[in-house]
Enzyme design. Structure first.
Site, short mmCIF file in Angstrom:
data_model
loop_
_atom_site.label_atom_id
_atom_site.label_comp_id
_atom_site.label_asym_id
_atom_site.label_seq_id
_atom_site.Cartn_x
_atom_site.Cartn_y
_atom_site.Cartn_z
N ASP A 106 -21.16 -24.48 5.54
CA ASP A 106 -21.21 -23.05 5.83
C ASP A 106 -22.44 -22.80 6.71
O ASP A 106 -22.39 -23.02 7.93
CB ASP A 106 -21.25 -22.32 4.48
CG ASP A 106 -21.12 -20.82 4.59
OD1 ASP A 106 -20.45 -20.33 5.50
OD2 ASP A 106 -21.69 -20.12 3.74
N LYS A 134 -17.31 -23.91 8.64
CA LYS A 134 -17.24 -22.54 9.20
C LYS A 134 -18.31 -22.43 10.27
O LYS A 134 -19.43 -21.98 10.00
CB LYS A 134 -17.47 -21.52 8.08
CG LYS A 134 -16.33 -21.47 7.08
CD LYS A 134 -16.38 -20.21 6.23
CE LYS A 134 -17.22 -20.40 5.01
NZ LYS A 134 -17.06 -19.29 4.03
N PHE A 155 -13.94 -16.31 3.01
CA PHE A 155 -14.31 -17.01 1.78
C PHE A 155 -13.06 -17.67 1.21
O PHE A 155 -12.09 -16.99 0.87
CB PHE A 155 -14.95 -16.08 0.75
CG PHE A 155 -15.59 -16.85 -0.37
CD1 PHE A 155 -16.87 -17.36 -0.21
CD2 PHE A 155 -14.91 -17.10 -1.54
CE1 PHE A 155 -17.46 -18.11 -1.22
CE2 PHE A 155 -15.49 -17.86 -2.55
CZ PHE A 155 -16.77 -18.36 -2.39
N ARG A 168 -10.57 -23.58 -8.75
CA ARG A 168 -10.70 -24.94 -8.22
C ARG A 168 -9.38 -25.70 -8.27
O ARG A 168 -9.15 -26.60 -7.48
CB ARG A 168 -11.74 -25.74 -9.02
CG ARG A 168 -13.17 -25.31 -8.80
CD ARG A 168 -14.12 -26.37 -9.37
NE ARG A 168 -15.44 -25.85 -9.66
CZ ARG A 168 -16.43 -25.72 -8.77
NH1 ARG A 168 -16.22 -26.05 -7.51
NH2 ARG A 168 -17.61 -25.26 -9.12
P1 5GP Z 1 -24.28 -23.99 3.12
O1 5GP Z 1 -25.59 -24.51 2.65
O2 5GP Z 1 -23.64 -24.80 4.20
O3 5GP Z 1 -24.36 -22.54 3.49
O4 5GP Z 1 -23.37 -23.95 1.83
C1 5GP Z 1 -22.45 -24.90 1.52
C2 5GP Z 1 -21.94 -24.62 0.14
O5 5GP Z 1 -21.64 -23.24 -0.03
C3 5GP Z 1 -20.63 -25.34 -0.06
O6 5GP Z 1 -20.85 -26.65 -0.54
C4 5GP Z 1 -19.93 -24.44 -1.04
O7 5GP Z 1 -20.34 -24.76 -2.34
C5 5GP Z 1 -20.43 -23.05 -0.71
N1 5GP Z 1 -19.50 -22.34 0.18
C6 5GP Z 1 -19.68 -22.00 1.46
N2 5GP Z 1 -18.62 -21.36 1.96
C7 5GP Z 1 -17.72 -21.30 0.96
C8 5GP Z 1 -16.38 -20.76 0.86
O8 5GP Z 1 -15.78 -20.20 1.79
N3 5GP Z 1 -15.78 -20.91 -0.34
C9 5GP Z 1 -16.37 -21.50 -1.40
N4 5GP Z 1 -15.68 -21.58 -2.52
N5 5GP Z 1 -17.63 -22.02 -1.34
C10 5GP Z 1 -18.28 -21.93 -0.17
#
Ligand code: 5GP
Length: 184
Positions: A106, A134, A155, A168
């Protein structure tokens, strides 16, 4: 097989056939690149568990399977850029060919901290596999050598991904209805 839509899901982004296709394509790339070199595969708990289970059954190199857990989003990266483990790797990574397997990238903050922490353990190599990304949300640049598919800024839940620990077990990746999360 038809996909039964759970009531909180606005739309299915990736159905079972699409997910199987992505996993098969990623496995083919990894099999081609690694050949018979032994790999230590680290799945990131809990979100990557189903993806990892499907992926490893298609990998042909000698493989050791382990999981890591990191402190939840927000406090995952300390000021040092290192992660706080909720479950550290069970094995010494030194000299190993490590494959880090994530569910979704993300902002990239968690993954960058994970990569830095793992590299400090001096693996022979480190490559990252992520099922979803994303790109519109990225805040930090992180290398993802093997990416399943880029998705829009929505999301998503299912296929291991949760909202408040739910969803999940959905066999597809779906967009969670806004009403479910926006008034919390
Ligand atoms: P980042 O550090 O890249 O922002 O976050 C990654 C983590 O955020 C992922 O491993 C996941 O746990 C959570 N995350 C980010 N986007 C989503 C999403 O669209 N859906 C879900 N369920 N978790 C997400």
């Amino acid at each position: 097989m038809s996909t039964v839509l759970a009531p909180d899901i606005a739309a299915v982004l990736l159905d079972e056939a699409a997910l199987a296709g992505l996993v098969a394509e990623l496995a083919a790339q990894l099999n081609r690149d690694y050949g018979q070199r032994p790999v230590l595969l680290l799945g990131v708990l809990n979100g990557a568990c189903i993806f990892v289970a499907d992926l490893v059954r298609r990998l042909r190199m000698p493989l050791e399977l382990d999981f890591v857990g990191v402190a939840s989003y927000g406090d995952a990266a300390s000021s040092s850029g290192q992660v706080t483990w909720t479950k550290p790797p069970s094995r010494d990574l030194a000299g190993r060919e490590v494959l880090l397997v994530e569910d979704i990238v993300d902002t990239g903050v968690t993954l960058r901290a994970l990569q830095r922490t793992l590299l400090a353990a001096r693996p022979a190599s480190l490559a990252t596999v992520a099922l979803l990304s994303k790109p519109a949300r990225r805040q930090v640049e992180v290398p993802v050598e093997y990416l399943g598919i880029a998705i829009p800024d929505e999301f998503v839940v299912g296929y291991g991904l949760d909202y408040a620990q739910a969803y999940r077990q959905l066999p597809y990746v779906g967009i969670l209805r806004r009403e479910v999360w926006e008034h919390r």
